[in-house]
Design a protein around this motif. Structure first.
Motif, PDB file in Angstrom:
ATOM      1  N   UNK A  39      12.937  79.335  42.099  1.00 46.16           N
ATOM      2  CA  UNK A  39      12.592  78.542  40.922  1.00 46.16           C
ATOM      3  C   UNK A  39      13.838  78.248  40.083  1.00 46.16           C
ATOM      4  N   UNK A  40      13.978  76.998  39.635  1.00 46.32           N
ATOM      5  CA  UNK A  40      15.142  76.580  38.847  1.00 46.32           C
ATOM      6  C   UNK A  40      14.771  76.423  37.373  1.00 46.32           C
ATOM      7  N   UNK A  41      15.791  76.208  36.547  1.00 48.95           N
ATOM      8  CA  UNK A  41      15.551  75.923  35.131  1.00 48.95           C
ATOM      9  C   UNK A  41      14.736  74.644  34.982  1.00 48.95           C
ATOM     10  N   UNK A  42      15.034  73.644  35.817  1.00 48.59           N
ATOM     11  CA  UNK A  42      14.253  72.406  35.795  1.00 48.59           C
ATOM     12  C   UNK A  42      12.792  72.650  36.103  1.00 48.59           C
ATOM     13  N   UNK A  43      12.514  73.553  37.054  1.00 47.92           N
ATOM     14  CA  UNK A  43      11.122  73.920  37.348  1.00 47.92           C
ATOM     15  C   UNK A  43      10.477  74.559  36.125  1.00 47.92           C
ATOM     16  N   UNK A  44      11.225  75.411  35.430  1.00 50.03           N
ATOM     17  CA  UNK A  44      10.693  76.064  34.235  1.00 50.03           C
ATOM     18  C   UNK A  44      10.281  75.056  33.182  1.00 50.03           C
ATOM     19  N   UNK A  45      11.135  74.044  32.942  1.00 51.46           N
ATOM     20  CA  UNK A  45      10.786  73.014  31.960  1.00 51.46           C
ATOM     21  C   UNK A  45       9.628  72.149  32.449  1.00 51.46           C
ATOM     22  N   UNK A  85      14.656  75.530  24.774  1.00 57.85           N
ATOM     23  CA  UNK A  85      13.801  74.896  23.772  1.00 57.85           C
ATOM     24  C   UNK A  85      12.342  75.148  24.147  1.00 57.85           C
ATOM     25  N   UNK A  86      11.455  74.954  23.167  1.00 58.75           N
ATOM     26  CA  UNK A  86      10.020  75.070  23.385  1.00 58.75           C
ATOM     27  C   UNK A  86       9.304  74.193  22.387  1.00 58.75           C
ATOM     28  N   UNK A  87       8.055  73.870  22.672  1.00 58.68           N
ATOM     29  CA  UNK A  87       7.295  73.001  21.771  1.00 58.68           C
ATOM     30  C   UNK A  87       6.530  73.824  20.733  1.00 58.68           C
ATOM     31  N   UNK A  88       6.264  73.190  19.588  1.00 62.60           N
ATOM     32  CA  UNK A  88       5.491  73.801  18.507  1.00 62.60           C
ATOM     33  C   UNK A  88       4.242  72.968  18.256  1.00 62.60           C
ATOM     34  N   UNK A 158      14.377  81.080  33.792  1.00 67.80           N
ATOM     35  CA  UNK A 158      13.373  80.166  34.324  1.00 67.80           C
ATOM     36  C   UNK A 158      11.976  80.544  33.825  1.00 67.80           C
ATOM     37  N   UNK A 159      11.682  81.836  33.820  1.00 70.17           N
ATOM     38  CA  UNK A 159      10.350  82.293  33.410  1.00 70.17           C
ATOM     39  C   UNK A 159      10.116  82.084  31.920  1.00 70.17           C
ATOM     40  N   UNK A 160      11.107  82.406  31.090  1.00 70.11           N
ATOM     41  CA  UNK A 160      10.898  82.279  29.643  1.00 70.11           C
ATOM     42  C   UNK A 160      10.757  80.815  29.242  1.00 70.11           C
ATOM     43  N   UNK A 161      11.470  79.921  29.909  1.00 73.71           N
ATOM     44  CA  UNK A 161      11.321  78.496  29.612  1.00 73.71           C
ATOM     45  C   UNK A 161       9.914  78.041  29.967  1.00 73.71           C
ATOM     46  N   UNK A 162       9.415  78.450  31.127  1.00 72.86           N
ATOM     47  CA  UNK A 162       8.043  78.092  31.523  1.00 72.86           C
ATOM     48  C   UNK A 162       7.034  78.624  30.519  1.00 72.86           C
ATOM     49  N   UNK A 163       7.319  79.787  29.932  1.00 71.48           N
ATOM     50  CA  UNK A 163       6.453  80.420  28.937  1.00 71.48           C
ATOM     51  C   UNK A 163       6.697  79.838  27.542  1.00 71.48           C
TER      52      UNK A 163
END
Length: 261
Positions: A39-45, A85-88, A158-163
C-alpha cells in the motif's frame, strides 16, 4: 510526495469499509499495511477521499481540512517524517465549554492548534505562507481531539492517512483575530489538563509558522486534484505532541493574544 496508487478499486472499497466500521464502532483495528504491505501513500489518500465521498453522500457536511504531523514534537511522537492532511466535517465540531464524550472514541488525545478561516480560494502547486496569510479572514485558537483507530495507537503513514489523519473532534474558542494583528510566528501556548500544565510551546513549532502548515495542505490538495475553497476552516497542525485523556478530564489551551479554549 508521490501519490502513486497500487490497489484495485475492490481493495480500496474494502479498506474504506474497514476504516468506516472502526470509526463508527470505535473499534481498534490492525494497521492496513499488515494485510496490504504494498500500500502506498496515494492508496491511503484514495481511501480517505472514498470515505469522504461516502459520508457526503449520507448528508454529512464538510467544513474544511486539517494538517497533521506538522511539528517536530508530533513527528517524534509518532515516528513519521511526512506531514499529512485530513478532512473536517461539521458534526465533528464541539462547542467551547461543552463535554466531549469518549465512549465513541478509541484512543482520544488532545492537542492545541491555530485554525485559519479563509475568504479567498487557494491552490497549489506552489502555495506559500504569504499567500495563505493574504487569503485568511481570521484565525482562532483551537483544540483538536484526535483518535487513531489502530491498535495501541501505532500506525504507519499509509494507514494514518487512510484513517483521515486521526481526525475525530475539534473545538474553537478564545478571540478571533485578523492575521495581520498578531505575530503568528511566535505565539506562546500552554496546554493544561485539570488545571496543570501538560506542555508549553510556541506556534513556530508548526513548520516555522502555522501558515506554512496550511500552505503544505493546499499543495497536497493540488496533488490530489483539488483546491482549497474560500470559506474553509483549516486547522494548521499541532503545536505540541498529543496527550491522552480520560473521562472527567478538563482540558484548556491558553494562547498568547488569542485567549483560551
Amino acid at each position: 510526495m508521490s501519490m502513486t496508487r497500487t490497489l484495485s478499486e475492490h481493495d480500496i472499497e474494502h479498506l474504506t469499509d474497514r476504516i468506516e466500521a472502526a470509526q463508527l464502532g470505535a473499534k481498534a483495528i490492525s494497521k492496513l499495511t499488515d494485510d496490504y504491505p504494498g500500500m502506498t501513500l496515494g492508496d491511503g489518500y484514495t481511501v480517505q477521499l472514498a470515505l469522504l465521498k461516502r459520508w457526503l453522500a449520507k448528508g454529512r457536511r464538510q467544513v474544511g481540512w486539517k494538517a497533521g504531523l506538522t511539528s517536530k514534537a508530533k513527528m517524534d511522537q509518532m515516528g513519521v517524517r511526512v506531514p499529512t492532511i485530513g478532512f473536517l466535517l461539521a458534526d465533528m465540531f464541539r462547542a467551547e465549554g461543552t463535554s466531549v464524550t469518549t465512549q465513541d472514541l478509541v484512543h482520544p488525545r488532545v492537542e492545541c492548534e491555530i485554525a485559519f478561516v479563509t475568504n479567498t480560494p487557494l491552490s497549489g502547486p506552489n502555495c506559500t505562507a504569504d499567500a495563505v496569510m493574504a487569503a485568511t479572514d481570521f484565525v482562532v485558537p483551537a483544540i483538536e481531539i484526535i483518535d487513531s483507530r489502530f491498535s495501541g495507537f501505532k500506525f504507519d503513514l499509509q494507514s494514518v492517512v487512510a484513517d483521515n489523519s486521526s481526525s475525530a473532534r475539534y473545538a474553537t474558542g478564545g478571540r478571533a483575530r485578523l492575521p495581520k494583528d498578531v505575530d503568528l510566528s511566535c505565539l506562546g501556548v500552554v496546554l493544561e489538563k485539570n488545571g496543570e500544565p501538560l506542555a508549553m510551546a510556541a506556534s513556530a513549532a508548526v513548520m516555522g509558522h502555522p501558515a506554512e502548515g496550511v500552505a503544505m495542505l493546499v499543495n497536497v490538495l493540488h496533488e490530489l486534484g483539488m483546491d482549497l475553497p474560500a470559506g474553509s476552516f483549516v486547522m494548521s497542525g499541532a503545536i505540541t505532541e498529543a496527550f491522552a485523556v480520560q473521562p472527567g478530564d478538563f482540558i484548556c489551551a491558553r494562547f498568547q493574544e488569542l485567549g483560551s479554549t
